[in-house]
Design an enzyme around this catalytic site. Structure first.
Site, short mmCIF file in Angstrom:
data_model
loop_
_atom_site.label_atom_id
_atom_site.label_comp_id
_atom_site.label_asym_id
_atom_site.label_seq_id
_atom_site.Cartn_x
_atom_site.Cartn_y
_atom_site.Cartn_z
N ASP A 12 24.06 14.27 -13.81
CA ASP A 12 23.15 13.11 -13.89
C ASP A 12 23.89 11.79 -14.09
O ASP A 12 24.60 11.62 -15.07
CB ASP A 12 22.19 13.39 -15.06
CG ASP A 12 21.26 12.23 -15.42
OD1 ASP A 12 21.15 11.28 -14.62
OD2 ASP A 12 20.65 12.31 -16.50
N HIS B 214 9.45 15.79 -15.19
CA HIS B 214 9.24 14.39 -14.81
C HIS B 214 8.91 14.27 -13.33
O HIS B 214 9.38 15.05 -12.51
CB HIS B 214 10.49 13.56 -15.13
CG HIS B 214 10.59 13.19 -16.59
ND1 HIS B 214 11.78 13.00 -17.22
CD2 HIS B 214 9.62 12.98 -17.51
CE1 HIS B 214 11.54 12.68 -18.49
NE2 HIS B 214 10.24 12.67 -18.68
N ASP C 224 9.88 12.32 -11.04
CA ASP C 224 10.98 12.16 -10.08
C ASP C 224 11.66 13.49 -9.79
O ASP C 224 12.58 13.57 -8.97
CB ASP C 224 11.99 11.09 -10.54
CG ASP C 224 12.59 11.38 -11.90
OD1 ASP C 224 11.87 11.89 -12.78
OD2 ASP C 224 13.78 11.10 -12.10
N HIS C 225 11.17 14.56 -10.43
CA HIS C 225 11.69 15.91 -10.16
C HIS C 225 10.62 16.88 -9.65
O HIS C 225 10.94 17.84 -8.97
CB HIS C 225 12.36 16.48 -11.41
CG HIS C 225 13.55 15.68 -11.83
ND1 HIS C 225 14.84 16.07 -11.61
CD2 HIS C 225 13.63 14.46 -12.41
CE1 HIS C 225 15.68 15.14 -12.04
NE2 HIS C 225 14.96 14.14 -12.54
N HIS D 54 16.67 15.86 -23.31
CA HIS D 54 16.29 14.79 -22.39
C HIS D 54 15.17 14.04 -23.09
O HIS D 54 15.28 13.83 -24.30
CB HIS D 54 15.90 15.43 -21.04
CG HIS D 54 15.54 14.47 -19.96
ND1 HIS D 54 16.13 13.24 -19.83
CD2 HIS D 54 14.63 14.55 -18.94
CE1 HIS D 54 15.61 12.62 -18.78
NE2 HIS D 54 14.69 13.38 -18.24
N HIS E 64 21.77 11.75 -8.96
CA HIS E 64 20.78 10.96 -9.69
C HIS E 64 21.25 9.53 -9.92
O HIS E 64 21.69 9.17 -11.01
CB HIS E 64 20.42 11.58 -11.06
CG HIS E 64 19.83 12.95 -10.98
ND1 HIS E 64 19.53 13.56 -9.79
CD2 HIS E 64 19.47 13.82 -11.94
CE1 HIS E 64 19.02 14.75 -10.03
NE2 HIS E 64 18.97 14.94 -11.33
N HIS F 205 12.94 20.05 -14.95
CA HIS F 205 12.04 19.57 -16.00
C HIS F 205 10.85 18.88 -15.35
O HIS F 205 10.80 18.74 -14.13
CB HIS F 205 12.76 18.66 -16.98
CG HIS F 205 13.25 17.37 -16.38
ND1 HIS F 205 14.33 17.31 -15.53
CD2 HIS F 205 12.80 16.10 -16.49
CE1 HIS F 205 14.53 16.05 -15.16
NE2 HIS F 205 13.61 15.29 -15.72
N GLY G 133 0.80 -1.22 0.00
CA GLY G 133 0.00 0.00 0.00
C GLY G 133 0.83 1.27 0.00
O GLY G 133 0.31 2.35 0.20
N HIS H 63 18.69 9.76 -20.86
CA HIS H 63 19.86 10.08 -20.03
C HIS H 63 21.13 9.67 -20.78
O HIS H 63 21.22 8.55 -21.29
CB HIS H 63 19.82 9.30 -18.71
CG HIS H 63 18.58 9.57 -17.91
ND1 HIS H 63 18.52 10.57 -16.96
CD2 HIS H 63 17.36 8.99 -17.93
CE1 HIS H 63 17.31 10.57 -16.42
NE2 HIS H 63 16.59 9.63 -16.99
N ASP I 57 2.46 3.92 -2.06
CA ASP I 57 2.38 4.34 -3.45
C ASP I 57 3.71 4.93 -3.90
O ASP I 57 4.23 4.60 -4.95
CB ASP I 57 1.28 5.37 -3.63
CG ASP I 57 -0.05 4.86 -3.09
OD1 ASP I 57 -0.34 3.67 -3.31
OD2 ASP I 57 -0.77 5.62 -2.43
ZN ZN Z 1 15.10 12.15 -13.46
ZN ZN Z 2 13.79 13.21 -16.36
#
Ligand code: ZN
Ligand code: ZN
Length: 561
Positions: free
Chosen positions: A202, A79, A81-82, A148, A397, A77, A52, A375, A54
């Site tokens: 990155d 995404h 994860d950012h 990217h 990253h 940017h 459970g 990437h 998320d």
């Molecule tokens: Zn990323």
């Molecule tokens: Zn990204």
């Protein structure tokens, strides 16, 4: 004058709060005595075997404690994860100012709007581009364009009076990108000439040699398959790969296919891409998935999610004949334009088998040029270092292993070992142009788990319980007693999801006897009812484990009459 002098020598702190021991939850603090800025505030997908959970988000306690000096959050940017962590911290961060490219901010707005959180943030957005220059307290921030997999990705050039920093964000060098300019080599070279003290870069693909193939190769790869397809074409990819979505629409246009979009996130991203003019879609080009059957198969392209075999996403549902209003048929060509993320291999393979058994031709990115990474690989990473020519290098990253590999790459292009900083979450990297950089301390900064709408409220015992429930089910003990603590009837024991290895009824019978015996023995001496409940549960747990080697969650209910 005094101020200028002291600012000149001031130490700058760089503190990663995430993204250095994992893929995801990217979030980095830049701090002087008076001011603090945050670069990215992302989420991570839970890799834990927890039930459970998320997402995970960074622990922002460090920033929340200093929220008075927070001058803003800059997003490289769009995404998740950012950007995906922002919505969980708006209030704690006093509804901060946020900066990012138009596309990035539109994605953030849509997310906040979905959560009904946009209102107090409406005045807080400032659009920037590669020509912008911001002054946020002690920090002067400029931008450079990078390639990217999502439009308008930016790298940052951050300066204070004492220090000059480059933060790449996610990047690669693609010399033939699709629908966007090549990353800005010239500006990076110029920044490098000005003298950069530390580069944060990155590391996602730091284990890979060479360069990823170009986006234009992928455009051609997809076109080849679509050109040869006789029937319908179904393409599964990620909603976040906006460059890919553009390529797919261009191909559909060229081969006169209507596009049906299956998937909310895909729709949302396309809407924004259209709004900012990145993709142009004529209204008669898009049809609803229910209308697909009205057209000849050679006129149809279906765009969907689920490239990882996620059971709730479009392609999986189609494969398992569970998609309302659409089913896979013979001669359909399915393109999976995504890398299979480690751990998903089995579900992707099962899905492909299913699709094939329905008669579809399946083309996966691994076979053909149907996917490329956003990437850069080692050669891209070297280009970045060679252009920026930093004195110190700090890979970000990625897992620690990725960061170390990136460190090796940096060494191979001349960065001395002693000037490569491998940080962890909560490492305080401190320094300036004169003193160089070092990790001055490390504080505890474990990511917070998000379950439903709660952040960080799911603790280890709760997770343990969920794990137990999922693995072994639950056993409920129901007792009815009077005020004198006498049993009014036999204890009732029943279970849900608990598997008995031996004869079911005899175990239940014995369980009832144990409960009864324990109650009679302890009810007089243990006055506290919670403690009594606990003791009964423990005795039963002991017995069930002996008999079955299983540990169900045990709930003991005592009813007074
Ligand atoms: Zn990323
Ligand atoms: Zn990204």
């Amino acid at each position: 004058m005094g101020r200028t002098l002291s600012k000149n020598k001031e130490l700058v702190r760089i503190v990663p709060l995430g993204g250095v021991e994992e893929i995801g939850i990217n979030c980095t603090v830049y701090e002087t005595k008076d001011d603090l800025i945050l670069v990215d505030l992302g989420l991570g997908f839970s890799e834990f075997d927890y039930y459970g959970i998320d997402y995970v988000v960074p622990d922002l306690s460090y920033v929340i404690r200093k929220v008075d000096k927070l001058r803003g959050i800059i997003f490289t940017h769009g995404h998740l994860d950012h950007i995906g962590g922002l919505q969980y911290f708006l209030e704690k961060l006093n509804f901060p100012k946020v900066y990012g490219s138009e596309f990035t901010l539109e994605l953030i707005k849509v997310k906040l709007e979905d959560e009904h959180l946009l209102g107090p943030m409406l005045e807080k957005f400032t659009v920037v581009d590669e020509n912008s220059s911001l002054v946020l307290g002690d920090f002067k921030v400029e931008f450079f364009r990078v390639n990217h997999s999502i439009p308008q990705s930016l790298g940052l050039y951050i300066r204070t009076d004492s220090t000059s920093i480059v933060h790449t964000g996610d990047f690669k060098f693609d010399n033939s990108p699709v629908n966007e300019p090549v990353g800005d080599y010239a500006k990076l070279a110029k920044i490098g000439e000005e003298g950069v003290d530390i580069l944060l870069s990155d590391s996602t693909n730091s284990l890979k040699k060479g360069h990823p193939i170009s986006e234009s190769d992928v455009a051609r790869g997809i076109e080849d398959v679509v050109e040869r397809a006789r029937g319908r074409v179904i393409i599964a990819t990620f909603a976040g790969l906006v460059g890919r979505l553009y390529q797919i629409f261009e191909t559909a246009r060229k081969y006169h296919r209507k596009v049906a979009v299956a998937g909310y996130s895909m729709y949302q991203t396309l809407g924004i891409a259209q709004k900012i003019g990145y993709i142009k879609i004529q209204s008669d080009m898009i049809i609803s998935i229910q209308d697909v059957k009205k057209y000849s198969p050679s006129k149809i392209l279906v765009l969907t999610t689920g490239a990882q075999g996620e059971p709730e996403a479009g392609l999986s549902k189609m494969a398992f004949s569970d998609y309302k209003g659409f089913s896979i048929s013979k001669n359909d060509t399915v393109i999976i334009s995504a890398k299979t993320i480690a751990g998903n291999d089995r579900s992707v393979q099962l899905m492909i088998d299913k699709l094939m058994s329905l008669g579809a031709i399946v083309k996966q990115s691994e076979d053909l040029d149907l996917y490329t990474s956003g990437h850069g690989y080692q050669e891209d990473q070297k280009i970045m270092i060679n252009l920026v020519k930093p004195k110190y290098f700090m890979p970000i990253h990625g897992y620690q292993y990725f960061l170390r590999a990136h460190g090796e790459t940096a060494k191979s292009v001349g960065i001395p070992e002693g000037k490569i900083i491998i940080a962890k979450k909560g490492s305080v990297v401190e320094g300036n142009r004169y003193k160089g950089f070092r990790i001055s301390k490390v504080f505890n900064c474990e990511p917070l788990m998000v379950s439903g709408s709660g952040v960080g409220d799911v603790l280890a015992p709760v997770l343990k319980e969920r794990e137990q429930l999922a693995s072994y089910g639950v056993v409920v003990v129901d007792l009815v007693i009077n005020k004198e603590r006498e049993l009014l009837k036999d204890p009732f024991v029943f279970s849900k999801g608990f598997v008995f290895v031996k004869n079911n009824t005899s175990i239940i019978d014995t369980a009832q006897q144990i409960v009864q015996k324990t109650f009679i023995e302890k009810a007089k001496t243990i006055k506290d009812i919670n403690e009594l409940r606990e003791v009964i549960s423990q005795e039963l747990a002991k017995y069930l484990y002996q008999e079955t080697e299983r540990e169900p969650v045990i709930i003991t209910i005592i009813n007074f009459i």
